[in-house]
Design an enzyme around this catalytic site. Sequence first.
Site, mmCIF file in Angstrom:
data_model
loop_
_atom_site.group_PDB
_atom_site.id
_atom_site.type_symbol
_atom_site.label_atom_id
_atom_site.label_comp_id
_atom_site.label_asym_id
_atom_site.label_seq_id
_atom_site.Cartn_x
_atom_site.Cartn_y
_atom_site.Cartn_z
ATOM 1 C CG HIS A 130 -1.943 0.953 1.380
ATOM 2 N ND1 HIS A 130 -1.711 2.256 1.739
ATOM 3 C CD2 HIS A 130 -3.276 0.849 1.185
ATOM 4 C CE1 HIS A 130 -2.868 2.908 1.760
ATOM 5 N NE2 HIS A 130 -3.835 2.078 1.429
ATOM 6 C CG ASP A 207 0.361 -2.392 6.114
ATOM 7 O OD1 ASP A 207 -0.663 -2.565 6.801
ATOM 8 O OD2 ASP A 207 0.352 -1.727 5.063
ATOM 9 C CD GLN A 210 -7.158 -4.315 4.100
ATOM 10 O OE1 GLN A 210 -8.132 -5.021 4.390
ATOM 11 N NE2 GLN A 210 -7.286 -3.035 3.836
ATOM 12 C CE LYS A 233 -7.453 0.029 6.302
ATOM 13 N NZ LYS A 233 -8.176 0.487 5.118
ATOM 14 C CB CYS A 371 -3.722 3.256 -1.619
ATOM 15 S SG CYS A 371 -4.867 4.581 -1.319
HETATM 16 N N1 PLP Z 1 -1.933 -0.685 4.615
HETATM 17 C C1 PLP Z 1 -2.890 -1.388 3.995
HETATM 18 C C2 PLP Z 1 -2.584 -2.762 3.500
HETATM 19 C C3 PLP Z 1 -4.153 -0.838 3.823
HETATM 20 O O1 PLP Z 1 -5.110 -1.540 3.214
HETATM 21 C C4 PLP Z 1 -4.403 0.459 4.306
HETATM 22 C C5 PLP Z 1 -5.708 1.104 4.088
HETATM 23 O O2 PLP Z 1 -6.455 0.754 3.211
HETATM 24 C C6 PLP Z 1 -3.375 1.135 4.961
HETATM 25 C C7 PLP Z 1 -2.154 0.536 5.101
HETATM 26 C C8 PLP Z 1 -3.566 2.509 5.509
HETATM 27 O O3 PLP Z 1 -4.510 2.501 6.512
HETATM 28 P P1 PLP Z 1 -5.004 3.889 7.153
HETATM 29 O O4 PLP Z 1 -5.450 4.735 6.002
HETATM 30 O O5 PLP Z 1 -6.131 3.488 8.051
HETATM 31 O O6 PLP Z 1 -3.848 4.474 7.878
#
Ligand code: PLP
Length: 413
Positions: A130, A207, A210, A233, A371
């Site tokens: 991401h 990270d 998900q 999430k 993203c």
């Molecule tokens: N990493 C992953 C794999 C994501 O799917 C997301 C959000 O969709 C993020 C990071 C970023 O999350 P946040 O926008 O809640 O900080």
Amino acid sequence: MSNTITAPAFDIARIRADFPLLEGEMRGKPLVFLDSAASSQKPQQVLDALDYYYRHQNANVHRGVYELSQQATDAFELGRERARHFLNAGSTEEVIFVKGCTDGINLVASSFGRKFLREGDEVIISAMEHHSNIVPWQLACEYSGAILKVIPINDRGELIMEEYKKLLSERTQIVSIVHVSNALGTINPVKEIIDLAHDRDIPVLLDGAQATPHLKVDVQALDVDFYAFSGHKVFGPTGIGVLYGKKKWLDAMPPYQGGGEMIATVSFEKTTYNELPFKFEAGTPDISGAVGLGVALEYIEQIGQDNISAHENHLLEAATKQLLEIDGLSIIGTAENKASVISFLIEGTHPYDLGTILDKLGIAVRTGHHCTQPLMDRFEIPGTVRASFAVYNTMEDVDKLVAGVKRAANMLR
Ligand code: PLP
């Protein structure tokens, strides 16, 4: 994805009844919410906790000698303890409240980067990250002169582990990898990734944005060095998330931001810093967010992550099978080990047009690059339609998705 289709091990009707928004309509039709990977809906238990906090406990934390402030502090710190339990962290000192997964990764890239990254050093990420796990490291590399290295993936959307092994070297300072891909659904072999890095004393950040809504995460069993996830999430509020960090790293790292709460003493000549985890929590924290997040995590644990995974796999397998029967439909991300996300394209149609027609049918899916622009470039596509499942989705949602996609495809071709 498991090969056996198992029936849900819990009462789905009861779970759905916990989520008031799911009872609503969208565009005059019952809402079919298939975008939980972007943000999940909230159960009544979380809404009640937020309401109770603001009605009965609201005050600033760690500051007042008065009773109300102590109650607010207790409620806030209970949220931290619940997050510790959820991740099976060894101590609440290692559980830092952040704004979300992005903020957690930025904290590490900035603070760890300042302390440990030098010119010529290397940071390893992967081709399926991401943007939140790419850009903070690009910034850290820009400031330090370190170099970003990227593990390639195969056509199924799996990391090529042989290439990862080749990238690890004495120049590698940190490995930062997504646990579960938001665009492909791939569950990465994180234990193996960590063990290989640790063989060379290299720390690993995962990270977990998900992974946390779907899988049991045990940071001690993984022996991971940093783990970041977002509250919104995992059925919690927006604006709150958690960064787990091993104490030895957090102690060695400088503060990320300065301000109230993170200090022990301040004079114009010198400031000393507070102990963990407060050293990394400058300013008034998101108190209600921490309270709501704690309740959300407890909600997940009460259902049981194994039950959640089994239920979602059941939906994922059924949706995958039925969608693939649609003429011209291809799934992007066909890893052996997948969770909860189906990204797809239909020949001769644009993802945005498909998403727009589905919306008219009351079906909320995501369209675009999710993203993950470098990942879309890897597959040479502009984006996908993404349906993502959560604990509250049903087989009826799957049927409506499949019928909606068929209808949209016929209209567009
Ligand atoms: N990493 C992953 C794999 C994501 O799917 C997301 C959000 O969709 C993020 C990071 C970023 O999350 P946040 O926008 O809640 O900080």
